[in-house]
Design a protein around this motif. Sequence first.
Motif, mmCIF file in Angstrom:
data_model
loop_
_atom_site.group_PDB
_atom_site.id
_atom_site.type_symbol
_atom_site.label_atom_id
_atom_site.label_comp_id
_atom_site.label_asym_id
_atom_site.label_seq_id
_atom_site.Cartn_x
_atom_site.Cartn_y
_atom_site.Cartn_z
ATOM 1 N N ALA A 344 0.787 -1.571 -0.136
ATOM 2 C CA ALA A 344 0.088 -0.278 0.478
ATOM 3 C C ALA A 344 1.075 1.402 0.280
ATOM 4 N N LEU A 345 2.111 1.597 0.981
ATOM 5 C CA LEU A 345 2.925 1.636 1.006
ATOM 6 C C LEU A 345 3.408 2.603 -0.439
ATOM 7 N N VAL A 346 3.683 1.604 -1.482
ATOM 8 C CA VAL A 346 4.765 1.688 -2.528
ATOM 9 C C VAL A 346 3.910 2.289 -3.189
ATOM 10 N N ASN A 347 2.206 1.492 -3.750
ATOM 11 C CA ASN A 347 1.330 2.000 -4.247
ATOM 12 C C ASN A 347 0.692 3.302 -3.964
ATOM 13 N N GLU A 348 1.072 4.182 -2.909
ATOM 14 C CA GLU A 348 0.246 5.521 -3.046
ATOM 15 C C GLU A 348 1.736 6.201 -3.329
ATOM 16 N N THR A 349 3.021 5.811 -3.591
ATOM 17 C CA THR A 349 3.678 7.178 -3.695
ATOM 18 C C THR A 349 4.420 6.552 -4.848
#
Length: 431
Positions: A344-349
């Motif tokens: 989720a962190l990767v997808n957001e950024t």
Amino acid sequence: MRLDQKFENTQSHPWVVFGVIAGCYLFVYFHRVSTSVIAPDLLEAFHTNATALGFMSSMYFYLYALEQPVVGYLSDRLGPRRVVAYWSFLAGAATILFGLAPSIGWASVWRAVIGLGVGGVYVPALKAFSQWFKVREFSTMTGLLLAVGNLGGIVATMPLAWMAKTWGWRNAFFAIGAATFALAFAVLLLIKDFRPEESPSNEKPEPQPTQNANQGPSAIGVLMSLRFWVLAIIFAGFFGTFLAFQGLWATPYLVSIYAMDAIGASGLNMLLPIGFMVGAPVFGRLADRLFHDKVNMLITTLVLESAIWGLLTFGWRITGQSSMGVVLFLMGVISGGFATALWALVNETTSRKILGSVSGFLNTAPFLGVAAMQVITGRLLDRAGQVNGAYPPEAFKEAFFACLLVMAACLVLCIGFKKALRSRQTGAVSP
């Protein structure tokens, strides 16, 4: 009319994409952990030891890890459909050849090719989900994919133990290879690469990383990011230890401490993937709907996983089978939560244009980690030695202490770089 064209303009097609790719991913996870249950059969069939078996099992992860940047690039360039299908055909063929292996050397070769084949599923799946689902649904879909994958982990416990005992481990792998071929054909026939213009994924992303007006997204820029390397090391450490345990030593460990047979121990081991199946979608839903600070979610899972390793290392003497079942279930829940929070962190950024490439680079880390940890823990077990043809509980203590140290280092690293992990960067240097 091709079947993928039939689904092109229907609201059901996103779920067709999810269902078929998730079916392929089920066997990805099956192969990842299957050697734990059939470890006694392999030791007997190939007349080998724990170090050689650990090396053979780890071969899955080397080629899987090294190909991830290429798979990510091809997912961006060619689309997920062809990558998942062709790589799944390769995995099916290698699975059948693994069942035919005459020695530990050839088993290692075909185990490596299996890793190469199944390595073409997860990253293309993330790319497909980014095309076919809304941005705010991404964490939920990733969690569901991981849950289905861990259903493969369940198949690789008691069901595989039953198949190996009833049919023989070689025939069990022939059947798995045939099922993989069927799924590869389904990918070619049923799914489509590119979402129509009315796709919900074409809505304005929320949130979307900021872009430098003078610098477009660059996958190469990812390798220059401190955030990337911190995430990669934490990812490698967490799943290196978890999958070394689940994928190789959990069943022998349970047999050793409780004097169980392989089927009984694999049934208890089944609580690991069941926990993962619960944790991944639950944490995914929380990440999408309630918790916006994914770094704090990562830290929480690292603290809890470190506590689990401490209990496995020092508390096994006071842990009964029922209590151990709770520990294994919680270990699975925490691991599913960690994976979902990280992606989720990767997808957001990360810019959508390079999401496949970035995911490919990052997805290399955990498999290099588990390849290393399976060999390291195998050597620690061999150093302690076998008693009556099995490794005693004290032998596992040293191996698990090494896993505890790795988890503690990951926790310190995540806390130390918490501010950097929270910062948003341009697409050229994300995640």
